[in-house]
Scaffold this motif. Structure first.
Motif, PDB file in Angstrom:
ATOM      1  N   ASP A 117      39.465 -13.329   2.060  1.00  0.00           N
ATOM      2  CA  ASP A 117      40.648 -14.160   2.704  1.00  0.00           C
ATOM      3  C   ASP A 117      42.163 -13.605   2.115  1.00  0.00           C
ATOM      4  O   ASP A 117      43.047 -13.646   2.966  1.00  0.00           O
ATOM      5  N   ALA A 118      42.043 -13.193   1.185  1.00  0.00           N
ATOM      6  CA  ALA A 118      43.320 -12.319   0.363  1.00  0.00           C
ATOM      7  C   ALA A 118      43.641 -10.982   0.616  1.00  0.00           C
ATOM      8  O   ALA A 118      44.562 -10.219   0.454  1.00  0.00           O
ATOM      9  N   GLY A 119      42.617 -10.455   1.490  1.00  0.00           N
ATOM     10  CA  GLY A 119      42.894  -9.166   2.068  1.00  0.00           C
ATOM     11  C   GLY A 119      41.852  -8.016   1.510  1.00  0.00           C
ATOM     12  O   GLY A 119      42.240  -6.780   1.886  1.00  0.00           O
ATOM     13  N   TYR A 120      40.791  -8.471   0.512  1.00  0.00           N
ATOM     14  CA  TYR A 120      40.153  -7.306  -0.443  1.00  0.00           C
ATOM     15  C   TYR A 120      38.893  -7.238   0.435  1.00  0.00           C
ATOM     16  O   TYR A 120      38.397  -7.966   1.356  1.00  0.00           O
ATOM     17  N   ARG A 121      38.020  -6.118   0.072  1.00  0.00           N
ATOM     18  CA  ARG A 121      36.617  -5.928   0.797  1.00  0.00           C
ATOM     19  C   ARG A 121      35.392  -5.994  -0.543  1.00  0.00           C
ATOM     20  O   ARG A 121      35.837  -5.698  -1.565  1.00  0.00           O
TER      21      ARG A 121
ATOM     22  N   ARG B  84      35.735  -8.786  10.234  1.00  0.00           N
ATOM     23  CA  ARG B  84      34.677  -7.833   9.959  1.00  0.00           C
ATOM     24  C   ARG B  84      34.505  -7.357   8.556  1.00  0.00           C
ATOM     25  O   ARG B  84      33.480  -7.199   8.188  1.00  0.00           O
ATOM     26  N   HIS B  85      35.290  -7.617   7.685  1.00  0.00           N
ATOM     27  CA  HIS B  85      35.184  -7.496   6.117  1.00  0.00           C
ATOM     28  C   HIS B  85      34.268  -8.619   5.726  1.00  0.00           C
ATOM     29  O   HIS B  85      33.342  -8.541   4.962  1.00  0.00           O
ATOM     30  N   ARG B  86      34.151  -9.804   6.369  1.00  0.00           N
ATOM     31  CA  ARG B  86      33.332 -10.957   5.788  1.00  0.00           C
ATOM     32  C   ARG B  86      31.702 -10.402   6.462  1.00  0.00           C
ATOM     33  O   ARG B  86      30.803 -10.754   5.950  1.00  0.00           O
ATOM     34  N   THR B  87      31.706  -9.926   7.890  1.00  0.00           N
ATOM     35  CA  THR B  87      30.194  -9.360   8.256  1.00  0.00           C
ATOM     36  C   THR B  87      29.751  -8.442   7.187  1.00  0.00           C
ATOM     37  O   THR B  87      28.757  -8.596   7.203  1.00  0.00           O
TER      38      THR B  87
ATOM     39  N   ARG C 165      45.319  -8.984  14.654  1.00  0.00           N
ATOM     40  CA  ARG C 165      44.628  -7.915  13.977  1.00  0.00           C
ATOM     41  C   ARG C 165      44.158  -8.207  12.363  1.00  0.00           C
ATOM     42  O   ARG C 165      42.976  -7.829  12.110  1.00  0.00           O
ATOM     43  N   ALA C 166      45.122  -8.822  11.714  1.00  0.00           N
ATOM     44  CA  ALA C 166      44.550  -9.293  10.560  1.00  0.00           C
ATOM     45  C   ALA C 166      43.291 -10.168  10.516  1.00  0.00           C
ATOM     46  O   ALA C 166      42.500 -10.167   9.665  1.00  0.00           O
ATOM     47  N   LYS C 167      43.438 -11.214  11.633  1.00  0.00           N
ATOM     48  CA  LYS C 167      42.136 -12.196  11.711  1.00  0.00           C
ATOM     49  C   LYS C 167      40.666 -11.231  12.010  1.00  0.00           C
ATOM     50  O   LYS C 167      39.856 -11.623  11.409  1.00  0.00           O
TER      51      LYS C 167
ATOM     52  N   ALA D 144      58.184 -11.401  18.902  1.00  0.00           N
ATOM     53  CA  ALA D 144      57.135 -12.442  18.908  1.00  0.00           C
ATOM     54  C   ALA D 144      55.836 -11.728  19.255  1.00  0.00           C
ATOM     55  O   ALA D 144      54.902 -12.335  18.478  1.00  0.00           O
ATOM     56  N   LEU D 145      56.057 -10.803  20.436  1.00  0.00           N
ATOM     57  CA  LEU D 145      54.769 -10.285  20.652  1.00  0.00           C
ATOM     58  C   LEU D 145      54.019  -9.345  19.390  1.00  0.00           C
ATOM     59  O   LEU D 145      52.851  -9.300  19.318  1.00  0.00           O
ATOM     60  N   LEU D 146      54.790  -8.754  18.743  1.00  0.00           N
ATOM     61  CA  LEU D 146      54.361  -8.123  17.578  1.00  0.00           C
ATOM     62  C   LEU D 146      53.740  -8.856  16.656  1.00  0.00           C
ATOM     63  O   LEU D 146      52.610  -8.662  15.814  1.00  0.00           O
ATOM     64  N   GLU D 147      54.474  -9.912  16.199  1.00  0.00           N
ATOM     65  CA  GLU D 147      53.972 -10.812  15.148  1.00  0.00           C
ATOM     66  C   GLU D 147      52.516 -11.277  15.414  1.00  0.00           C
ATOM     67  O   GLU D 147      51.659 -11.443  14.786  1.00  0.00           O
ATOM     68  N   HIS D 148      52.432 -11.666  16.921  1.00  0.00           N
ATOM     69  CA  HIS D 148      50.872 -12.372  17.245  1.00  0.00           C
ATOM     70  C   HIS D 148      50.060 -11.255  17.192  1.00  0.00           C
ATOM     71  O   HIS D 148      48.844 -11.382  16.848  1.00  0.00           O
ATOM     72  N   GLU D 149      50.635  -9.872  17.597  1.00  0.00           N
ATOM     73  CA  GLU D 149      49.514  -8.866  17.475  1.00  0.00           C
ATOM     74  C   GLU D 149      49.087  -8.653  16.177  1.00  0.00           C
ATOM     75  O   GLU D 149      47.841  -8.403  15.918  1.00  0.00           O
TER      76      GLU D 149
END
Length: 273
Positions: free
Chosen positions: A131-135, A63-66, A56-58, A47-52
Motif C-alpha cells: 500500500d505504501a508503494g513497495y514491492r 499488480r504488486h499485491r497479486t 494508474r497507482a491503484k 483534473a483528468l491527469l490526476e484521475h489517470e
C-alpha cells in the motif's frame, strides 16, 4: 491559428494509443462539466491527469499485491495484537511505512512456536508496504530454495538472484523447515549474502538461532548467515500459545455451552420419588 478539431472517435483512438484509459473513460463527462462551469483549460487538463495517475497507482498496487502471493486475509486489520502482548502495535505500525528500514536493506526476524502469528504478522507488514508503494514477495523458504537450486543447476543462479532484486522485501516463511540434508540449502545463504545491506528480508522461524545448524550445511555458514541478518535487524519473539489451538479450544468450549442438558427434555426435568 485555430486548434484542430477532433471527433470523439479520433480522440478515443489517440487516448488508447497513449495508454490513457482513465482519461478516455472520463473526458466526455469532464468536458461537459467544464463547458457548463467555465473551467479554464488547465483545470480540465489537471483534473483528468490526476484521475489517470490515481487509477494508474491503484492498478500498480493491485499488480504488486497479486505478484506478492500474500494471503489476502492476513492484514494488520485482522491481526490480534491482544494475543501477542510482547509485540508493540506502535512499533509495527512504524515499520509498515518502510521508510526507516527498507532503504538500508534491514531485516525483520520473527521467532516463535508454530501457530503464534508469525506468518500473519509478516504478511500484514507485506500488505502495508505494498500500500505504501513497495514491492513484496511472500514465499515458503523451502519452495524458494528449490527454485534457486534449480537455477544453479542450469547455471542461471546469478540471473535468478538478480530478478529477485525487483522486490524491496522478500518474506521467507518457515525458515526452520529448510533442512541441511537437502544439498540445495546452501543457495539460501547466497540469497542472504546477495541481499545483505541492499535489499530487505523478513524471516519467520520456529527455532531460535541456536537451532539454525539444522538449516545450513555447516556451522561456519550458519554463523555467517546469522551475522548478516542481525547486523541491521528488528527481532520479534512471539512466544505465545498457538493461535490456531486457542481458536479451536474456544470453538469447542462455545459448542459445549450450547449443548442442552442431558438430563433435560422439552425444557423440564422429572424427579423420581
Amino acid at each position: 491559428m485555430n486548434a484542430p478539431a477532433h471527433d470523439n472517435g479520433r480522440l478515443a483512438l489517440m487516448l488508447n494509443e497513449l495508454r490513457l484509459p482513465t482519461i478516455g473513460r472520463l473526458w466526455p463527462e469532464f468536458v461537459e462539466r467544464s463547458d457548463k462551469e467555465g473551467w479554464p483549460a488547465t483545470r480540465l487538463l489537471g483534473a483528468l491527469l490526476e484521475h489517470e495517475l490515481a487509477e494508474r497507482a491503484k492498478r500498480r498496487i493491485e499488480r504488486h499485491r497479486t505478484e506478492s502471493h500474500l494471503d489476502p486475509t492476513k492484514t494488520l486489520a485482522t491481526f490480534d495484537f491482544g494475543m501477542v502482548p510482547m509485540v508493540s502495535k506502535a512499533h509495527v505500525t512504524a515499520l509498515a511505512t518502510g521508510e526507516s528500514w527498507l532503504e538500508k536493506g534491514a531485516t525483520i526476524l520473527l521467532f516463535g512456536p508454530p501457530g503464534g502469528g508469525k506468518s500473519h504478522l509478516g504478511s500484514a507488514l507485506g500488505h502495508a508496504l505494498i500500500d505504501a508503494g513497495y514491492r513484496v514477495l511472500f514465499t515458503r523458504t523451502a519452495e524458494l530454495v528449490q527454485k534457486l537450486q534449480a537455477a544453479r543447476q542450469s547455471l542461471q543462479l546469478p540471473s535468478a538472484l538478480a530478478k529477485l532484486d525487483r522486490f524491496d522485501l522478500i518474506i521467507l516463511d518457515d525458515l526452520s523447515y529448510a533442512r541441511k540434508d537437502q544439498a540445495e540449502t546452501s543457495v539460501l545463504f547466497e540469497l542472504i549474502a546477495e541481499r545483505y545491506e541492499r535489499k530487505s528480508l523478513l524471516i519467520t522461524a520456529n527455532q531460535p538461532f541456536s537451532g539454525w545448524n539444522d538449516v545450513f550445511p555447516d556451522p561456519g555458514m550458519t554463523i555467517a548467515a546469522i551475522d548478516r541478518l542481525v547486523h541491521h535487524s528488528t527481532i520479534f519473539e512471539l512466544n505465545v500459545e498457538s493461535y490456531r489451538r486457542r481458536k479451536a479450544s474456544d470453538k469447542q468450549s462455545a459448542r459445549r455451552r450450547q449443548l442442552p442438558n442431558d438430563n433435560c427434555e422439552g425444557g423440564t426435568t422429572t424427579m423420581a420419588s
